[in-house]
Motif scaffolding. Structure first.
Motif, short mmCIF file in Angstrom:
data_model
loop_
_atom_site.label_atom_id
_atom_site.label_comp_id
_atom_site.label_asym_id
_atom_site.label_seq_id
_atom_site.Cartn_x
_atom_site.Cartn_y
_atom_site.Cartn_z
N MET A 105 0.85 -1.18 0.00
CA MET A 105 0.00 0.00 0.00
C MET A 105 0.89 1.24 0.00
SD MET A 105 -2.84 -1.73 0.66
CE MET A 105 -3.94 -0.34 0.87
N VAL A 106 0.64 2.18 -0.92
CA VAL A 106 1.39 3.43 -0.90
C VAL A 106 0.48 4.66 -0.88
CG1 VAL A 106 3.51 2.55 -1.97
CG2 VAL A 106 1.65 3.38 -3.43
N LYS A 133 -0.25 -14.96 2.72
CA LYS A 133 -0.07 -13.73 1.95
C LYS A 133 0.26 -12.56 2.87
CE LYS A 133 -3.06 -15.62 -1.56
NZ LYS A 133 -4.35 -15.52 -2.29
N ARG A 134 0.71 -11.47 2.26
CA ARG A 134 1.17 -10.33 3.04
C ARG A 134 0.61 -9.02 2.51
NH1 ARG A 134 6.63 -13.27 3.40
NH2 ARG A 134 5.73 -15.34 3.51
N VAL A 135 0.31 -8.09 3.40
CA VAL A 135 0.04 -6.70 3.03
C VAL A 135 1.10 -5.87 3.72
CG1 VAL A 135 -1.65 -4.85 2.92
CG2 VAL A 135 -2.41 -7.19 3.27
N ALA A 136 1.72 -4.99 2.98
CA ALA A 136 2.75 -4.15 3.57
C ALA A 136 2.50 -2.70 3.16
CB ALA A 136 4.13 -4.60 3.10
N GLY A 137 3.25 -1.79 3.75
CA GLY A 137 3.19 -0.39 3.35
C GLY A 137 4.57 0.06 2.92
N SER A 138 4.62 1.18 2.21
CA SER A 138 5.91 1.73 1.80
C SER A 138 5.75 3.24 1.69
CB SER A 138 6.32 1.12 0.45
OG SER A 138 7.57 1.64 0.03
N LEU A 191 0.84 0.78 8.17
CA LEU A 191 1.77 -0.05 7.39
C LEU A 191 2.80 0.83 6.70
CD1 LEU A 191 -0.76 -2.51 5.67
CD2 LEU A 191 0.66 -2.97 7.69
N ILE A 192 2.30 1.95 6.13
CA ILE A 192 3.15 2.84 5.32
C ILE A 192 4.28 3.45 6.16
CG2 ILE A 192 3.10 5.05 4.07
CD1 ILE A 192 0.30 4.17 2.98
N LYS A 230 5.84 -1.58 7.33
CA LYS A 230 5.48 -2.75 8.14
C LYS A 230 4.62 -3.72 7.34
CE LYS A 230 5.99 0.06 12.23
NZ LYS A 230 5.34 0.66 13.42
N ARG A 231 4.47 -4.93 7.87
CA ARG A 231 3.76 -5.97 7.15
C ARG A 231 2.78 -6.72 8.05
NH1 ARG A 231 9.15 -7.04 4.24
NH2 ARG A 231 9.76 -4.88 4.17
N VAL A 232 1.65 -7.11 7.50
CA VAL A 232 0.75 -8.05 8.15
C VAL A 232 0.68 -9.25 7.22
CG1 VAL A 232 -1.51 -8.44 9.18
CG2 VAL A 232 -0.71 -6.13 8.82
#
Lengths: 351, 351
Positions: A268-269, A288-293, B283-284, B288-290
């Motif tokens: 997610m950005v 699976k994974r959800v991440a942020g950047s 997350l951003i 970070k990651r879930v």
């Protein structure tokens, strides 16, 4: 001696931007003074000006997609000289000592990075003022070299929209043959397509709007998936190596998790707000994974600019005069731009 | 020839479990026939029996934490012989050909793994029936060797609660000195503490219930964080290398994301349902990651059992008679068990 210069900013959340004078600090021994040629208009500029995030300090001068020419350097500056084409992105300072800074991730500086605008200047009593202005003074380590083979105007948005999408694709090591989906076609998404495609990925634009298909393909997408079409989404179940989610507002991420491959990641950005409820099962089934950047560090931003020079990548832009900024804000808010406004700063200098 | 055996199961979602007869397939050349000694009671057993997930087929015999002795083997069985102490977990079959099976991740078999109960038996016209029964016939590759130095009864829950928590800690390479938080103290959480601690991590129990503190420390937690206490949570901002979230119901994961370190992961193993809205910003900020994780493959389950043998790890259990299963279901639903019920199958055999 500090200097008064022309800028466009706002005195309060409910006011339009207007011409004002701001004070720039005198250059210190490690500073570079830049004559601003162009500045991109980022959606964050609007959020900040309108105090949507509750942390605005006025007067506020937005702008963190800055391109200019060096006009003066401090005594200890090593890497820049008068006349160099340079850029400044979202940050102008950080502690340079914490573990994040040591890892070249100044955006996550543990003492807090200094934003290009609305930040606390470490070297003066002022707040920082952004690129909607005629010049800027920035610590050398936060100045970037701009490739000279590109259309300079169209480089400006790379400093935020560019690095925000390049960084996750680079960090998650996208490579030739990976199946990559870019979710959302706007300022970020259009750069995502260009980068993923240049990295050799099989690149899909995933959008709610059928009418964006042709454009997405022109930008380099191999194919387009209309996310509202459940049958179309279902065909791609468990097939994506990576998803870059650029949607800037609350939305339902569950359908995207279902098209990810086992052990793959969606980054997610865009959405810095609560999403629709995520079903834990969509992560559990397939690990699976959800991440942020968040943007990228200075080193990676330079790598991104060099990558753009090599691959001839710039942003799709529409040029505006400084005086038209309030109309541009309105159009950005209404998603009525393909894909980034860039201000020609000559129009402020000559005002 | 197939065989009729005694089991405990239910005929419908609204009915109690009761004694019934089921048919087990005759052993095939790769099959192992197991006399069941003990079977753990997993919360999933209740969800399945009551059709909470909408996929129940009746009659349904739960039980996928099975410990027993080999009583017969097929002609081609190589690794087991009569008298061996063995276990069977959540799966009894998979395609063994797809990329997931090739990666020793049968739980993600692309053609669908066969659950130990409520699955379609590949070798008969029957559905599969679980461990609340006197014996079971299982394909050799899905049978596990059980270390003989442990309290055999207390090994049963390792086959589901154990591997579910061991797998993410192992996959995300938890090592000596890592700061690891186990969220929720129940059947899964109590195993999480034991594993993280045995791997050398600085292990925290994160719970809403102050009264669980003493128990968590007895199980091996170095310290306890009461998640309702915002000040206490705040002290740990950005400090955890890994979080294992075992909470089995809808909850708010945002406070946990805030205590994760940059570039670190929280893995969900409990909640197969929609969570409270997650803020993308959590997350951003910090990249970070879930992620999710589902039990573990057969190879990893064997590694987990061997690890338990070496480190003398078993589950905390309360033994029950088969006839008391409906009361046990009620107590599991009310979180009134420390920390896993195990059925002594002698009480069914002698019934």
């Amino acid at each position: 001696m500090s200097e008064k210069i022309k800028a466009y900013g706002t005195e309060a959340a409910d006011k339009d931007l207007q011409q004002m004078e701001i004070e720039r600090r005198a250059i210190l021994k490690n500073d570079v003074k830049i004559d601003i040629l162009y500045c991109g208009v980022c959606h964050s500029d609007i959020h900040a000006a309108k105090n949507d995030w509750g942390n605005a300090n006025y007067p506020l001068v937005p702008g963190h997609e800055i391109i200019g020419k060096v006009i003066e350097v401090g005594a200890d500056v090593k890497n820049y000289k008068k006349g160099d084409l340079v850029g400044v992105g979202c940050m102008v300072d950080s502690c340079k000592e914490c573990s994040a800074c040591e890892d070249d991730l100044e955006q996550f500086c543990e003492k807090g990075m200094v934003g290009t605008y609305n930040g606390k200047d470490k070297h003066s009593r002022n707040r920082t003022f952004g690129g909607y202005s005629t010049s800027i003074v920035v610590r050398e380590e936060f100045v970037l070299k701009v490739p000279t083979n590109l259309d300079t105007k169209a480089v400006a948005p790379l400093l935020c929209a560019g690095i925000t999408t390049y960084s996750p694709l680079n960090h998650w090591k996208i490579k030739k043959g990976d199946k990559v989906g870019i979710i959302g076609l706007g300022g970020l998404g259009h750069m995502g397509i260009k980068f993923a495609s240049a990295m050799g990925a099989e690149t899909y634009m995933i959008t709610t709007s059928e009418e964006k298909s042709a454009d997405a393909k022109k930008l380099g997408a191999d194919d387009v998936i209309i996310s509202k079409n459940k049958d179309e989404m279902k065909k791609h179940t468990g097939s994506f190596d990576f998803l870059l989610n650029t949607v800037p507002v609350k939305h339902d991420i569950n359908p995207y998790l279902q098209i990810l491959k086992r052990d793959s990641t969606m980054v997610m950005v865009g959405a810095i707000e609560p999403l629709e409820p995520m079903n834990g099962g969509n992560l559990i089934m397939g690990r699976k994974r959800v991440a942020g950047s968040l943007i990228g560090g200075i080193k990676e931003t330079q790598e991104m600019l060099d990558f753009c020079g090599e691959h001839n990548i710039t942003s799709e832009i529409e040029m505006i005069d400084m005086q038209d900024i309030n109309k541009a804000f309105e159009r950005v808010t209404n998603n009525d731009v393909k894909y980034r406004f860039v201000i020609d700063m000559k129009t402020l200098k000559e005002a």
